[in-house]
Write a protein that holds these residues in place. Structure first.
Motif, PDB file in Angstrom:
ATOM      1  N   GLU A   1       0.867  -1.183   0.000  1.00  0.00           N
ATOM      2  CA  GLU A   1       0.000   0.000   0.000  1.00  0.00           C
ATOM      3  C   GLU A   1       0.897   1.224   0.000  1.00  0.00           C
ATOM      4  O   GLU A   1       1.924   1.254   0.678  1.00  0.00           O
ATOM      5  N   ILE A   2       0.496   2.210  -0.778  1.00  0.00           N
ATOM      6  CA  ILE A   2       1.269   3.450  -0.870  1.00  0.00           C
ATOM      7  C   ILE A   2       0.373   4.590  -0.434  1.00  0.00           C
ATOM      8  O   ILE A   2      -0.775   4.696  -0.863  1.00  0.00           O
ATOM      9  N   PHE A   3       0.922   5.446   0.439  1.00  0.00           N
ATOM     10  CA  PHE A   3       0.194   6.624   0.903  1.00  0.00           C
ATOM     11  C   PHE A   3       0.804   7.858   0.250  1.00  0.00           C
ATOM     12  O   PHE A   3       2.028   8.003   0.214  1.00  0.00           O
TER      13      PHE A   3
ATOM     14  N   ASP B   1      -6.849  17.845  -1.701  1.00  0.00           N
ATOM     15  CA  ASP B   1      -7.514  17.272  -0.537  1.00  0.00           C
ATOM     16  C   ASP B   1      -6.389  16.927   0.429  1.00  0.00           C
ATOM     17  O   ASP B   1      -5.535  16.095   0.130  1.00  0.00           O
ATOM     18  N   VAL B   2      -6.359  17.580   1.593  1.00  0.00           N
ATOM     19  CA  VAL B   2      -5.223  17.423   2.495  1.00  0.00           C
ATOM     20  C   VAL B   2      -5.178  16.051   3.166  1.00  0.00           C
ATOM     21  O   VAL B   2      -4.195  15.719   3.831  1.00  0.00           O
ATOM     22  N   GLU B   3      -6.224  15.259   3.009  1.00  0.00           N
ATOM     23  CA  GLU B   3      -6.177  13.901   3.530  1.00  0.00           C
ATOM     24  C   GLU B   3      -5.250  13.043   2.661  1.00  0.00           C
ATOM     25  O   GLU B   3      -5.347  13.052   1.437  1.00  0.00           O
ATOM     26  N   VAL B   4      -4.345  12.325   3.311  1.00  0.00           N
ATOM     27  CA  VAL B   4      -3.435  11.441   2.582  1.00  0.00           C
ATOM     28  C   VAL B   4      -4.233  10.285   1.987  1.00  0.00           C
ATOM     29  O   VAL B   4      -5.116   9.716   2.642  1.00  0.00           O
ATOM     30  N   LYS B   5      -3.945   9.934   0.737  1.00  0.00           N
ATOM     31  CA  LYS B   5      -4.696   8.896   0.031  1.00  0.00           C
ATOM     32  C   LYS B   5      -3.939   7.565   0.070  1.00  0.00           C
ATOM     33  O   LYS B   5      -2.726   7.521  -0.093  1.00  0.00           O
ATOM     34  N   ARG B   6      -4.716   6.506   0.248  1.00  0.00           N
ATOM     35  CA  ARG B   6      -4.172   5.155   0.311  1.00  0.00           C
ATOM     36  C   ARG B   6      -4.396   4.463  -1.035  1.00  0.00           C
ATOM     37  O   ARG B   6      -5.534   4.181  -1.424  1.00  0.00           O
ATOM     38  N   PHE B   7      -3.296   4.204  -1.733  1.00  0.00           N
ATOM     39  CA  PHE B   7      -3.367   3.490  -3.003  1.00  0.00           C
ATOM     40  C   PHE B   7      -3.057   2.016  -2.766  1.00  0.00           C
ATOM     41  O   PHE B   7      -2.041   1.676  -2.132  1.00  0.00           O
TER      42      PHE B   7
ATOM     43  N   VAL C   1      -6.942   4.689  -8.052  1.00  0.00           N
ATOM     44  CA  VAL C   1      -7.171   6.038  -8.573  1.00  0.00           C
ATOM     45  C   VAL C   1      -7.743   6.920  -7.473  1.00  0.00           C
ATOM     46  O   VAL C   1      -8.700   6.533  -6.786  1.00  0.00           O
ATOM     47  N   TRP C   2      -7.150   8.105  -7.317  1.00  0.00           N
ATOM     48  CA  TRP C   2      -7.685   9.134  -6.416  1.00  0.00           C
ATOM     49  C   TRP C   2      -7.606  10.479  -7.132  1.00  0.00           C
ATOM     50  O   TRP C   2      -6.723  10.708  -7.953  1.00  0.00           O
ATOM     51  N   GLY C   3      -8.516  11.366  -6.796  1.00  0.00           N
ATOM     52  CA  GLY C   3      -8.465  12.693  -7.388  1.00  0.00           C
ATOM     53  C   GLY C   3      -9.593  13.572  -6.919  1.00  0.00           C
ATOM     54  O   GLY C   3     -10.251  13.301  -5.909  1.00  0.00           O
ATOM     55  N   LEU C   4      -9.826  14.645  -7.672  1.00  0.00           N
ATOM     56  CA  LEU C   4     -10.866  15.619  -7.356  1.00  0.00           C
ATOM     57  C   LEU C   4     -11.755  15.815  -8.568  1.00  0.00           C
ATOM     58  O   LEU C   4     -11.271  16.100  -9.668  1.00  0.00           O
TER      59      LEU C   4
ATOM     60  N   VAL D   1       4.768  11.209  -2.045  1.00  0.00           N
ATOM     61  CA  VAL D   1       4.656   9.873  -1.455  1.00  0.00           C
ATOM     62  C   VAL D   1       5.187   9.905  -0.031  1.00  0.00           C
ATOM     63  O   VAL D   1       6.315  10.360   0.218  1.00  0.00           O
ATOM     64  N   ALA D   2       4.366   9.428   0.879  1.00  0.00           N
ATOM     65  CA  ALA D   2       4.796   9.348   2.274  1.00  0.00           C
ATOM     66  C   ALA D   2       5.751   8.171   2.441  1.00  0.00           C
ATOM     67  O   ALA D   2       5.408   7.041   2.101  1.00  0.00           O
TER      68      ALA D   2
END
Length: 317
Positions: free
Chosen positions: A93-95, A115-121, A127-130, A161-162
């Motif tokens: 998993e990548i954040f 979006d300031v929330e970190v996304k979990r891929f 896919v994440w976005g706005l 990437v965190a």
């Protein structure tokens, strides 16, 4: 009486001069760009780019992603390459933090939205976005500066990437000890010539030990009328640089006949700079001679541990 809640938005919009650091998509004719995506689900997928050791694509919906409530807006997303998720077994998993950009010629700055929330891929969510970046009406009006010089425009993204967690500590407190008490009998106390006495090392846990230091004629910092007692951790257990150990204990000078002992608590952190805690004025020598020596001129001292901390940490500096 009814209750209500206010949903706090995590969307942040801003302007900045610095261009996107991860990827930029510059288009020379936005109208042709719109026409070209009619046969590709109304979206454009960029070529792969690298960020944070993984591969990604920028996805742009110039007329909005209707399936994601983006109709009437520019919609932008980031997709991670599925092969990046298969580097480890099981799939990792990548954040990541995502910041989207749209260049504005009029301002000579980039409109940014994230979006300031970190996304979990992961394998289930690639896919994440706005879905609502800018209204199409606003974007398509050349007077607003997003489309310029005959149809040019620019989109971009920062994928931050965190890194995996490598700096951590776990602090625990032990309240039950296998051998919490240590007793020390000092014989012929009234005739002692030593200025300082040190007990044997005692253990209250496998990994924890200490010693008592007693000054029969008082610590040099006082006037010689007091008994001074200090609790030291054993040399092997002393905190190293930037470490600390919390100790809660009671030190007692025992009353020979009953349970009216002289008790003073320790409730402190031990550090490299502070390897001992105790009292220069624990008990006046006059009171000690009158009350706390038994008939054999023996003084009994006891320490009982209540709570001791332990810390696991990484990396070891």
């Amino acid at each position: 009486m009814g209750s209500s809640s206010t949903e706090v938005s995590t969307i942040v919009k801003n302007w900045r001069e610095h261009p996107p650091a991860s990827y930029s998509l510059k288009i020379h004719s936005f109208s042709q760009f719109e026409n070209s995506i009619a046969s590709s689900d109304d979206k454009y997928q960029s070529r792969l780019f690298s960020s944070g050791g993984y591969k990604w694509r920028l996805i742009v919906y110039p007329n909005g992603n209707e399936e994601d409530n983006g109709s009437g807006f520019i919609s932008m997303y980031v997709e991670i390459d599925s092969e990046s998720l298969m580097v480890f077994t099981p799939p990792t998993e990548i954040f990541a933090e995502l910041r989207f950009f749209v260049y504005n010629k009029k301002e000579n700055k980039y409109f940014t939205i994230q979006d300031v929330e970190v996304k979990r891929f992961n394998a289930l969510k690639t896919v994440w976005g706005l879905q609502q970046i800018i209204e199409c009406v606003t974007f398509n009006n050349p007077d607003n500066g997003y489309i310029f010089e005959g149809g040019q425009c620019e989109f971009g993204v920062d994928v931050i990437v965190a890194p995996p967690l490598t700096n951590w500590e776990i602090l625990s407190f032990t309240e039950k000890h296998s051998d919490p008490k240590f007793s020390w009998a000092i014989k012929n106390f009234s005739t002692l010539k030593e200025n300082v006495m040190t007990s044997d090392i005692f253990q209250w846990e496998e990994r924890n030990g200490g010693v008592l230091k007693l000054y029969p004629k008082g610590d040099s910092r006082v006037d010689g009328k007091w008994l001074s007692i200090f609790l030291y951790l054993a040399d092997c257990d002393k905190p190293k640089a930037d470490e600390k150990i919390f100790v809660q204990a009671n030190i007692r000078v025992l009353y020979p006949l009953e349970s009216n002992h002289k008790k003073v608590p320790i409730d402190d952190w031990y550090t490299e700079q502070t390897p001992a805690w105790g009292w220069a004025r624990f008990l006046s020598l006059d009171e000690l001679r009158k009350v706390y020596l038994d008939k054999q001129d023996e003084l009994k001292v006891e320490v009982e541990f209540k709570v001791v901390s332990a810390t696991k940490y990484s990396p070891i500096i």
